[in-house]
Design an enzyme around this catalytic site. Structure first.
Site, PDB file in Angstrom:
ATOM      1  N   LYS A   1      46.100 -21.932  11.605  1.00 59.05           N
ATOM      2  CA  LYS A   1      44.943 -21.882  12.823  1.00 59.05           C
ATOM      3  C   LYS A   1      43.740 -22.118  12.121  1.00 59.05           C
ATOM      4  O   LYS A   1      43.105 -21.923  11.287  1.00 59.05           O
ATOM      5  CB  LYS A   1      45.196 -20.068  13.031  1.00 59.05           C
ATOM      6  CG  LYS A   1      44.016 -19.752  14.088  1.00 59.05           C
ATOM      7  CD  LYS A   1      44.354 -18.536  14.513  1.00 59.05           C
ATOM      8  CE  LYS A   1      43.194 -18.003  15.402  1.00 59.05           C
ATOM      9  NZ  LYS A   1      43.261 -16.468  15.975  1.00 59.05           N
TER      10      LYS A   1
ATOM     11  N   GLU B   1      49.310 -24.002   3.914  1.00 62.02           N
ATOM     12  CA  GLU B   1      49.297 -22.679   4.525  1.00 62.02           C
ATOM     13  C   GLU B   1      50.792 -22.376   5.182  1.00 62.02           C
ATOM     14  O   GLU B   1      51.433 -21.244   5.057  1.00 62.02           O
ATOM     15  CB  GLU B   1      48.349 -22.655   5.810  1.00 62.02           C
ATOM     16  CG  GLU B   1      46.955 -22.580   5.064  1.00 62.02           C
ATOM     17  CD  GLU B   1      46.511 -20.910   5.311  1.00 62.02           C
ATOM     18  OE1 GLU B   1      47.359 -20.133   5.301  1.00 62.02           O
ATOM     19  OE2 GLU B   1      45.178 -20.881   4.864  1.00 62.02           O
TER      20      GLU B   1
ATOM     21  N   ARG C   1      37.772 -15.439  24.179  1.00 57.54           N
ATOM     22  CA  ARG C   1      36.820 -14.356  23.715  1.00 57.54           C
ATOM     23  C   ARG C   1      35.952 -13.620  24.721  1.00 57.54           C
ATOM     24  O   ARG C   1      35.866 -12.580  24.827  1.00 57.54           O
ATOM     25  CB  ARG C   1      36.133 -15.009  22.704  1.00 57.54           C
ATOM     26  CG  ARG C   1      36.799 -15.116  21.265  1.00 57.54           C
ATOM     27  CD  ARG C   1      35.845 -15.953  20.088  1.00 57.54           C
ATOM     28  NE  ARG C   1      36.553 -16.344  19.120  1.00 57.54           N
ATOM     29  CZ  ARG C   1      36.203 -17.316  18.366  1.00 57.54           C
ATOM     30  NH1 ARG C   1      35.220 -17.716  18.238  1.00 57.54           N
ATOM     31  NH2 ARG C   1      36.953 -17.469  17.268  1.00 57.54           N
TER      32      ARG C   1
ATOM     33  N   LYS D   1      34.254 -17.667  12.224  1.00 61.13           N
ATOM     34  CA  LYS D   1      35.325 -17.410  11.497  1.00 61.13           C
ATOM     35  C   LYS D   1      35.885 -18.404  10.443  1.00 61.13           C
ATOM     36  O   LYS D   1      36.965 -18.483  10.063  1.00 61.13           O
ATOM     37  CB  LYS D   1      36.733 -17.130  12.439  1.00 61.13           C
ATOM     38  CG  LYS D   1      36.368 -16.036  13.714  1.00 61.13           C
ATOM     39  CD  LYS D   1      37.475 -15.653  14.332  1.00 61.13           C
ATOM     40  CE  LYS D   1      37.160 -14.451  15.320  1.00 61.13           C
ATOM     41  NZ  LYS D   1      38.375 -13.916  16.145  1.00 61.13           N
TER      42      LYS D   1
ATOM     43  N   SER E   1      42.857 -21.284  25.138  1.00 56.33           N
ATOM     44  CA  SER E   1      42.153 -21.017  26.376  1.00 56.33           C
ATOM     45  C   SER E   1      41.251 -22.179  26.636  1.00 56.33           C
ATOM     46  O   SER E   1      40.841 -22.525  27.812  1.00 56.33           O
ATOM     47  CB  SER E   1      41.456 -19.920  26.084  1.00 56.33           C
ATOM     48  OG  SER E   1      40.437 -19.688  25.109  1.00 56.33           O
TER      49      SER E   1
ATOM     50  N   LYS F   1      47.391 -24.162  15.794  1.00 55.43           N
ATOM     51  CA  LYS F   1      46.527 -23.896  17.008  1.00 55.43           C
ATOM     52  C   LYS F   1      45.259 -24.272  16.591  1.00 55.43           C
ATOM     53  O   LYS F   1      44.919 -24.018  15.622  1.00 55.43           O
ATOM     54  CB  LYS F   1      46.594 -22.089  17.089  1.00 55.43           C
ATOM     55  CG  LYS F   1      45.829 -21.564  18.086  1.00 55.43           C
ATOM     56  CD  LYS F   1      45.730 -20.073  17.923  1.00 55.43           C
ATOM     57  CE  LYS F   1      44.684 -19.664  18.838  1.00 55.43           C
ATOM     58  NZ  LYS F   1      44.658 -18.140  18.454  1.00 55.43           N
TER      59      LYS F   1
ATOM     60  N   TYR G   1      48.832 -20.907  28.816  1.00 56.91           N
ATOM     61  CA  TYR G   1      48.543 -20.396  30.003  1.00 56.91           C
ATOM     62  C   TYR G   1      49.041 -21.016  31.338  1.00 56.91           C
ATOM     63  O   TYR G   1      48.775 -20.429  32.386  1.00 56.91           O
ATOM     64  CB  TYR G   1      47.051 -20.339  30.230  1.00 56.91           C
ATOM     65  CG  TYR G   1      46.364 -19.682  28.928  1.00 56.91           C
ATOM     66  CD1 TYR G   1      46.582 -18.214  28.878  1.00 56.91           C
ATOM     67  CD2 TYR G   1      45.971 -20.089  27.658  1.00 56.91           C
ATOM     68  CE1 TYR G   1      46.010 -17.535  27.649  1.00 56.91           C
ATOM     69  CE2 TYR G   1      45.345 -19.591  26.690  1.00 56.91           C
ATOM     70  CZ  TYR G   1      45.438 -18.114  26.546  1.00 56.91           C
ATOM     71  OH  TYR G   1      45.217 -17.718  25.457  1.00 56.91           O
TER      72      TYR G   1
HETATM   73  C1  PBG Z   1      42.731 -13.389  17.771  1.00 56.98           C
HETATM   74  C2  PBG Z   1      43.047 -14.442  18.532  1.00 56.98           C
HETATM   75  C3  PBG Z   1      42.307 -15.629  19.172  1.00 56.98           C
HETATM   76  C4  PBG Z   1      43.224 -16.428  19.704  1.00 56.98           C
HETATM   77  C5  PBG Z   1      44.511 -15.925  19.629  1.00 56.98           C
HETATM   78  N1  PBG Z   1      44.423 -14.713  18.827  1.00 56.98           N
HETATM   79  C6  PBG Z   1      41.005 -15.935  19.056  1.00 56.98           C
HETATM   80  C7  PBG Z   1      40.145 -16.017  17.896  1.00 56.98           C
HETATM   81  O1  PBG Z   1      40.902 -16.139  16.664  1.00 56.98           O
HETATM   82  O2  PBG Z   1      39.109 -16.009  17.647  1.00 56.98           O
HETATM   83  C8  PBG Z   1      42.901 -17.503  20.776  1.00 56.98           C
HETATM   84  C9  PBG Z   1      43.713 -17.898  22.050  1.00 56.98           C
HETATM   85  C10 PBG Z   1      42.925 -18.779  22.918  1.00 56.98           C
HETATM   86  O3  PBG Z   1      41.758 -19.150  22.667  1.00 56.98           O
HETATM   87  O4  PBG Z   1      43.821 -18.956  23.897  1.00 56.98           O
HETATM   88  N2  PBG Z   1      42.866 -13.360  16.418  1.00 56.98           N
END
Ligand code: PBG
Length: 328
Positions: free
Chosen positions: A196, A239, A206, A223, A280, A254, A319
């Site tokens: 990720k 990882e 968010r 993050k 998203s 992701k 989505y």
């Molecule tokens: C939370 C999480 C996130 C997403 C899935 N789980 C956001 C992040 O890590 O800040 C993102 C999913 C998306 O953008 O569709 N840990």
């Protein structure tokens, strides 16, 4: 003689193209993310995610039944936690009567065979909007892993089939696996968000959960100390291999589209199912361009989904899932 081989022969008709098509999309490919909120009769559109909604529990059952009718058999649950229930340790995450725990039961009641996966990370519960516990301006690893184990157990007890840790703390897969085994949840699976990346494509998500990291001088605004640097490729393999060794049943890359090289790298090296999360921001980009009339929504959507599967994505969290299966 002019070419013996003419590639265009295999493209002359729809039927021959169908016959030689290598990648076919079916409803079985999808994992559907769902956003859940407190309240009654709530179906609110997320402003940065047109035609995508947050549901209150009383409407969630109907939505899940609709997904089932369309052939979509797996959901990934996320909750929007009321501000007053947030703290640094994400205590609300283990409330047996919390929104996530009730959401799991709601889905199972509406549709007992629906596979329920849950997001495991502290961010929707954190006053700081971080996936872990914050101490002295740092996101601390090991204390967070303990909290994630408690959270995972709570989801398993509520009836989740798979846990999906999205936090990127080190060592959490093994700890969660051990916690599940110790408590008799031997059939509860883990889908690890293993590669990720720290991505700007998560913005609309968010917004949906009101979970962005807070803007404060003593706390990281991003993050990057736990999610991966998007410049890195080999690290994704390290990882992912480690998460598999720790007991992950499914691994994940992701975001999706910008990271299909990583998907293919992993596909060539590992032999557990690979999930790809088309996030998203990817959804928002296409919706926005289509609204302006600049892109053909359905055509681009199908091209993107097919590209994800062609790259090696066995499972696609998207989505667009409903939109896609309606077109099949
Ligand atoms: C939370 C999480 C996130 C997403 C899935 N789980 C956001 C992040 O890590 O800040 C993102 C999913 C998306 O953008 O569709 N840990």
């Amino acid at each position: 003689m002019f070419p013996i081989i003419r590639h265009r022969r295999l493209r002359t008709h729809n039927a021959i193209r169908a016959l030689v098509r290598e990648t076919v999309i079916t409803p079985n490919d999808f994992l559907v993310p769902l956003f859940v909120v407190e309240g009654k009769g709530v179906k609110e559109e997320i402003p940065s995610m047109p035609n995508y909604f947050r549901y209150s529990l009383d409407l969630l059952g109907d939505e899940v039944k609709e997904l089932w009718r369309l052939g979509l058999k797996s959901v990934l649950l996320f909750v929007k936690v009321p501000e007053r229930l947030k703290d640094n340790k994400g205590s609300e995450a283990i409330n047996p009567d919390g929104l996530m725990q009730r959401a799991i039961k709601t889905v199972k009641n509406a549709c007992p065979d629906m596979l329920v996966m849950t997001d495991v990370a502290l961010d929707p519960y954190s006053t700081y909007g971080h996936d872990g516990i914050v101490e002295n301006g740092q996101i601390v690893n090991d204390a967070t892993v303990d909290a994630l184990c408690d959270m995972s157990l709570s989801h398993a007890e509520a009836g989740a089939n798979f846990l999906a840790p999205s936090d990127m703390m080190d060592g959490r897969i093994l700890s969660i696996r051990e916690t599940l085994e110790d408590n008799g949840f031997t059939d509860t699976g883990i889908m690890s968000y293993s590669a990720k990346y720290a991505s700007a494509f998560y913005g609309p998500f968010r917004d949906a959960l009101d979970s962005a990291p807070v803007d404060s001088i003593d706390i990281p605004k991003d993050k990057k100390t736990y999610q991966m640097d998007y410049a890195n490729r080999f690290e994704a393999l390290r990882e992912t291999e480690m998460d598999i060794d720790e007991g992950a049943d499914i691994v994940m890359v992701k975001p999706g589209l910008c990271y299909l090289d990583i998907v293919r790298d992993l596909k060539n090296e590992i032999d557990v199912p690979i999930a790809v999360y088309q996030v998203s921001g990817e959804y928002a980009m296409l919706k926005a361009a289509a609204e302006k009339g600049w892109l053909d929504h359905d055509a681009v959507m199908m091209e993107q989904i097919t590209a994800i599967k062609r790259a090696g994505g066995d499972i696609i969290a998207s989505y667009f899932a409903k939109d896609v299966v309606k077109l099949l």
